[in-house]
Design an enzyme around this catalytic site. Structure first.
Site, mmCIF file in Angstrom:
data_model
loop_
_atom_site.group_PDB
_atom_site.id
_atom_site.type_symbol
_atom_site.label_atom_id
_atom_site.label_comp_id
_atom_site.label_asym_id
_atom_site.label_seq_id
_atom_site.Cartn_x
_atom_site.Cartn_y
_atom_site.Cartn_z
ATOM 1 N N ALA A 71 -4.144 1.439 121.394
ATOM 2 C CA ALA A 71 -4.161 2.887 120.729
ATOM 3 C C ALA A 71 -5.595 3.332 121.205
ATOM 4 O O ALA A 71 -6.617 2.411 121.343
ATOM 5 C CB ALA A 71 -3.834 2.939 119.288
ATOM 6 N N GLY A 114 -1.887 -1.849 120.910
ATOM 7 C CA GLY A 114 -0.719 -1.031 121.083
ATOM 8 C C GLY A 114 0.015 -1.294 122.638
ATOM 9 O O GLY A 114 0.943 -0.871 122.609
ATOM 10 N N GLU A 117 2.114 -4.088 121.908
ATOM 11 C CA GLU A 117 3.474 -3.530 121.189
ATOM 12 C C GLU A 117 4.190 -2.592 122.206
ATOM 13 O O GLU A 117 5.429 -2.691 121.815
ATOM 14 C CB GLU A 117 2.755 -2.737 120.002
ATOM 15 C CG GLU A 117 1.833 -4.028 119.097
ATOM 16 C CD GLU A 117 0.997 -3.010 118.195
ATOM 17 O OE1 GLU A 117 0.199 -2.207 118.300
ATOM 18 O OE2 GLU A 117 1.691 -3.132 116.938
ATOM 19 N N GLU A 137 -6.371 -6.410 117.396
ATOM 20 C CA GLU A 137 -6.902 -5.261 116.409
ATOM 21 C C GLU A 137 -7.645 -5.955 115.298
ATOM 22 O O GLU A 137 -8.492 -5.268 114.709
ATOM 23 C CB GLU A 137 -5.627 -4.843 115.766
ATOM 24 C CG GLU A 137 -4.955 -3.729 116.518
ATOM 25 C CD GLU A 137 -3.544 -4.475 117.412
ATOM 26 O OE1 GLU A 137 -3.669 -5.756 117.495
ATOM 27 O OE2 GLU A 137 -2.894 -3.648 118.069
HETATM 28 N N1 CAA Z 1 -9.053 3.350 123.404
HETATM 29 C C1 CAA Z 1 -10.104 4.056 123.731
HETATM 30 N N2 CAA Z 1 -10.983 4.002 125.032
HETATM 31 C C2 CAA Z 1 -10.717 2.476 125.505
HETATM 32 C C3 CAA Z 1 -9.826 1.380 124.717
HETATM 33 C C4 CAA Z 1 -8.864 1.953 123.630
HETATM 34 N N3 CAA Z 1 -8.191 1.160 123.138
HETATM 35 N N4 CAA Z 1 -9.983 0.260 125.651
HETATM 36 C C5 CAA Z 1 -10.875 0.948 126.451
HETATM 37 N N5 CAA Z 1 -11.162 2.055 126.484
HETATM 38 C C6 CAA Z 1 -12.264 2.627 127.118
HETATM 39 C C7 CAA Z 1 -13.927 2.230 126.994
HETATM 40 O O1 CAA Z 1 -14.619 2.664 125.828
HETATM 41 C C8 CAA Z 1 -14.642 2.599 128.367
HETATM 42 O O2 CAA Z 1 -14.696 3.845 128.069
HETATM 43 P P1 CAA Z 1 -16.231 4.508 128.537
HETATM 44 O O3 CAA Z 1 -16.140 4.222 130.206
HETATM 45 O O4 CAA Z 1 -16.273 5.944 128.330
HETATM 46 O O5 CAA Z 1 -17.068 3.519 128.066
HETATM 47 C C9 CAA Z 1 -13.415 2.513 129.083
HETATM 48 O O6 CAA Z 1 -12.209 2.532 128.550
HETATM 49 C C10 CAA Z 1 -13.401 1.104 130.324
HETATM 50 O O7 CAA Z 1 -13.426 0.127 128.827
HETATM 51 P P2 CAA Z 1 -14.541 -1.075 129.236
HETATM 52 O O8 CAA Z 1 -15.739 -0.741 129.684
HETATM 53 O O9 CAA Z 1 -14.396 -1.689 127.685
HETATM 54 O O10 CAA Z 1 -13.743 -2.131 130.216
HETATM 55 P P3 CAA Z 1 -13.831 -3.507 130.652
HETATM 56 O O11 CAA Z 1 -12.996 -4.097 131.795
HETATM 57 O O12 CAA Z 1 -15.068 -4.189 130.135
HETATM 58 O O13 CAA Z 1 -12.908 -4.248 129.394
HETATM 59 C C11 CAA Z 1 -10.886 -4.404 127.852
HETATM 60 C C12 CAA Z 1 -11.294 -4.029 129.177
HETATM 61 C C13 CAA Z 1 -10.959 -5.805 127.428
HETATM 62 C C14 CAA Z 1 -9.435 -3.835 127.827
HETATM 63 C C15 CAA Z 1 -11.568 -3.500 126.744
HETATM 64 O O14 CAA Z 1 -11.704 -2.243 127.006
HETATM 65 C C16 CAA Z 1 -11.051 -3.677 125.441
HETATM 66 O O15 CAA Z 1 -11.237 -4.783 124.569
HETATM 67 N N6 CAA Z 1 -10.439 -2.449 125.026
HETATM 68 C C17 CAA Z 1 -9.793 -2.225 123.633
HETATM 69 C C18 CAA Z 1 -8.636 -3.204 123.389
HETATM 70 C C19 CAA Z 1 -8.310 -2.932 121.851
HETATM 71 O O16 CAA Z 1 -9.167 -3.442 120.912
HETATM 72 N N7 CAA Z 1 -7.101 -2.578 121.858
HETATM 73 C C20 CAA Z 1 -6.459 -2.179 120.588
HETATM 74 C C21 CAA Z 1 -6.619 -0.802 120.299
HETATM 75 S S1 CAA Z 1 -6.135 -0.613 118.278
HETATM 76 C C22 CAA Z 1 -4.219 -0.280 118.285
HETATM 77 O O17 CAA Z 1 -3.770 -0.592 119.420
HETATM 78 C C23 CAA Z 1 -3.816 -0.030 117.112
HETATM 79 C C24 CAA Z 1 -2.410 -0.518 117.194
HETATM 80 O O18 CAA Z 1 -1.451 -1.229 116.744
HETATM 81 C C25 CAA Z 1 -1.459 0.801 117.415
#
Ligand code: CAA
Length: 263
Positions: A71, A114, A117, A137
């Site tokens: 998400a 998400g 999911e 999460e």
């Molecule tokens: N939401 C919004 N933006 C996101 C994102 C997310 N879930 N995941 C990545 N991005 C964005 C980053 O902020 C970054 O943006 P900027 O360039 O503006 O800084 C861009 O995408 C690239 O991301 P990274 O620099 O972090 O890329 P990376 O290759 O180093 O890492 C990753 C990749 C491991 C996927 C890492 O981005 C990450 O851990 N993302 C979040 C994963 C996460 O926690 N997901 C759970 C979300 S909550 C949820 O999903 C709730 C639910 O149950 C519905």
């Protein structure tokens, strides 16, 4: 193959090959983070395929390096509990669960939060060998909110689900296969082709039987064995109202291939 481009959609690409409809998540600058706008387009496209008699099965895929990073954290970081409750944006995701036709997920790269999911909402999952799954999460102070605690637990059992959700650690396609979460692991460059082949094999089967087969299998997750067996039997009887049941059995007796009309 026909491809409708972004004149209609901003965050997804939609295409059709024979009786298989494919939706590709296409928001690469945010690693396909599942914003409300993207999810709205996704459910609309899947529902359009679901309502189209020319489609028998769907494929849902993302990018080469990321299926979806979850998400959209940036869009929900400052929300209040009441914002979350009243907007109830995850309710939209439920519409995917209600699709009648099967959906095959084709996963390359990250399927996190998400994204994992969403993959589990699909009916089958083909993953490239570099795919990374996870419910991270817990690391941002919440728990899965789009079905992770329920679907992962049903797929892999309590102990594994506890470990994966409470540590948030990522797991590989191979581990996902060994736990029974996914159907198959293939070289990354073959993921979409393999998913499309599976979807094509299903799309060529009689559509009403496919639909009721999916419905009966999903029933197994929310009913007693007694209720589920009863439900299955009724759907089995109901299929005798379809032209394809008559054709299928007649073709068998005449020792010829059936000609399905999907009716
Ligand atoms: N939401 C919004 N933006 C996101 C994102 C997310 N879930 N995941 C990545 N991005 C964005 C980053 O902020 C970054 O943006 P900027 O360039 O503006 O800084 C861009 O995408 C690239 O991301 P990274 O620099 O972090 O890329 P990376 O290759 O180093 O890492 C990753 C990749 C491991 C996927 C890492 O981005 C990450 O851990 N993302 C979040 C994963 C996460 O926690 N997901 C759970 C979300 S909550 C949820 O999903 C709730 C639910 O149950 C519905």
């Amino acid at each position: 193959m026909s491809i409708s481009t972004s004149t209609q959609y901003q965050y997804i690409l939609v295409s059709q090959e024979g009786r298989v409809g494919t939706v590709q998540l296409n928001r690469p600058d945010a690693l396909n983070a599942l914003s409300p706008e993207l999810m709205q387009e996704l459910v609309e496209a899947l529902e359009a395929f679901d309502a189209d008699d020319a489609i028998g099965c769907m494929v849902l895929t993302g990018g080469e390096k990321v299926f979806a990073a979850g998400a959209d954290i940036k869009k929900m970081a400052s929300a209040s509990a009441m914002d979350m409750l009243l907007v109830d944006q995850l309710a939209r995701w439920d519409r995917i669960r209600k699709l009648h036709k099967p959906v095959v997920a084709a996963i390359n790269g990250y399927a996190l939060g998400g994204g994992c999911e969403l993959a589990m909402m699909c009916d089958m999952i083909i993953a490239g060998e570099t795919a990374k799954f996870g419910q991270p999460e817990i690391g941002i102070g919440v728990i899965p909110g789009a079905g992770g605690t329920q679907r992962l637990t049903r797929a892999v059992g309590k102990a594994k689900a506890m470990e994966l959700i409470l540590t948030g650690r990522q797991f590989s396609a191979q581990e996902a296969l060994e736990m029974g979460l996914i159907n198959k692991v293939v070289p990354a460059e073959l993921t979409i082709e393999e998913a499309k082949n599976l979807a094509k094999a299903i799309a060529e089967k009689p559509a009403i039987a496919v639909r009721l087969g999916k419905e009966a299998i999903l029933k197994a997750f929310d009913t007693t064995i007694e209720g589920g067996l009863d439900y299955e039997r009724k759907l089995f009887y109901l299929l005798f109202a379809s032209a394809d049941q008559k054709e299928g059995m007649q073709a068998f007796m005449e020792k010829r291939p059936p000609v399905w009309t999907h009716s």
